[in-house]
Each structure stands twice: as C-alpha cells, then as structure tokens.
Design a protein around this motif. Structure first.
Motif: not given
Length: 261
Positions: A138-144, A177-180, A194-199
């Motif tokens: 899954m990939v998502g974003e932190l609120s800040c 942006r965080v991928a897990i 590819v998802a441009k995750a920072d971590i």
C-alpha cells in the motif's frame, strides 16, 4: 452450530481466491461437521497456541500464517507439525489460515498497518492485473511532512520495535509519501520507487536490498511479525462481529520468533 458455518463465513470474508499461487490459505485441518465452540486467533500455530486452545476448550484456531505450507510427507510424533496435528485432531480442534489473501485485501494487513501509522489517501502498491483494489502493499501520505528519524521513532513505538534496520539517509529528510508491505516485501522495492515513495517499510530485507534505493528512497525493515501483528485484530473483529455469542480470543502466548537482545 457446526464448524462449516464458520468456515463458510471466513471464506466469504477473507476470500481465499485472492491468495498468491504459492500459498496454502483456507481450511487446513478438521471436521467441518464438528460442533463449534469458539475460536482462538494467532499469527502462527505453535505448540503453545495449541495448548492454549485445548485449555480454553475452543474448537477452531484461525491464524495468519498457514501451518501446512509446503508438501508434508509424514505426520508423526517425530516432528513438531506432526505432534501439533495429532493433538489438534485428538481434541477436535480445526485450523484455518488467512494469509496472502488477507495481505491482498485493501482493508487487510496493509490497510490496518497504514491506519496505525496515520496514512491517508491510500491505494494498493502492486494491484492485481484484473483489479486495482486488490493486491500487494500500500502507498499513502502522511497528514503533514515529517522528519525521517522522527517518523521511524514513531513506527518503532506503534509496532513495539526496539530497533529498525534502515538504509543510509539524512535524519532530517522530510517525508510525505509512505509505501508499506507487511511481511516479506523486497520484491516490491521497485514498485515503491515507481510510486515515488519517500520511504518504504517492509520486512525480511537482505543486505543488498538496501543498495536498491538509489539514494532517493529510504528503505526500512520493520520486522515480519511486527509488521503483520495487527492481522490478529482484523480476524478477531471479523469473527466476533458475526458470532458474538461464542468465545473468540486473541492468543496470549503468541510472540514473534525473532528476539532482540
């Protein structure tokens, strides 16, 4: 009430058809016509978990990892699997596993991990070819934006980890942006890039995996058990919601097999 009714519900909820082709999820052991007396939930089937189910008088154990995974040629008292199998049968206890199918569901292992870490706007990291809503990671974003080392300290606190293995990085690097991927997820490092995750957070990483980040994405190993531990909550809640008149407990003896000293 018979065990078959619970198995049918678990199949309709956890969708074994979504498991990977190497997996062995679903109804693994037992008499589907036996009387149902309640469920014990664990990540792995161990002798201690079997003893716990016997002592509690429960008739079903539901785990995340299948205790029968590869081909079994013998079931005797010479092996742990054989001894557990015989004890389970002798006590009328069935076993069910929700494994990669629970990984691949959007609200499954990665969904709850993302929720615990506060991710927003989430999507599947590696979708099935036929369905963008089913797949691995899954990939998502932190609120800040959050500094990398502060975020990793928060990950440790949420998962109860004493240490995190991670690639070389700037401690104050800003993350959004965080991928897990709970469990073993090294094969999806490329998808995280590819998802441009920072971590990218996953488990069971090898030494050379940490060299695959190209210096842009931080890679962190957060432990196999630790990253999948919330699967127990998912299974427990699903069973309790449907069969509230029967006992359902999360194992108190279940612990990760990797120790940190």
């Amino acid at each position: 009430m018979v065990t078959r009714e619970v198995i049918d519900y678990l199949n309709s909820t956890f969708h074994p058809e979504y498991q990977e082709n190497y997996d062995n999820a679903g109804f693994l052991l037992g008499d589907s016509k036996s009387e149902y007396k309640g469920t014990l939930v664990a990540l792995d089937l161990t002798p201690a978990v079997v003893d716990e189910a016997v002592e509690l008088g429960l008739s079903l154990v539901v785990t995340h990892h299948p205790f029968i995974f590869t081909g079994v040629k013998r079931l005797t008292d010479a092996t742990e699997t054989g001894r557990m199998t015989m004890r389970l049968i002798q006590n009328g206890i069935s076993v069910y596993a929700a494994h990669t199918n629970l990984d691949n569901l959007p609200w499954g292992v990665n969904g709850i991990l993302g929720e615990k870490l506060g991710l927003r706007n989430t999507r599947i990291l590696k979708p099935f070819d036929t369905d963008d809503n089913i797949g691995a990671g899954m990939v998502g974003e932190l609120s800040c934006d959050e500094e990398c080392d502060i975020f990793l300290q928060r990950v440790k606190a949420v998962l109860g980890l004493p240490v995190v293995r991670c690639s070389e990085h700037e401690p104050k690097k800003r993350l959004r942006r965080v991928a897990i991927c709970g469990g073993s997820g090294s094969e999806f490092i490329g998808d995280a890039k590819v998802a441009k995750a920072d971590i990218y957070l996953t488990a069971d990483l090898k030494y050379h995996d940490f060299q695959r980040t190209d210096g842009r994405m931080v890679l962190a190993d957060i432990g196999h058990y630790e990253s999948e531990q919330f699967a127990k909550e998912i299974i427990f809640r699903a069973i309790l919601e449907k069969f509230s008149n029967f006992a359902c407990r999360i194992s108190e003896t279940q612990q990760g097999v990797v120790k940190y000293i």
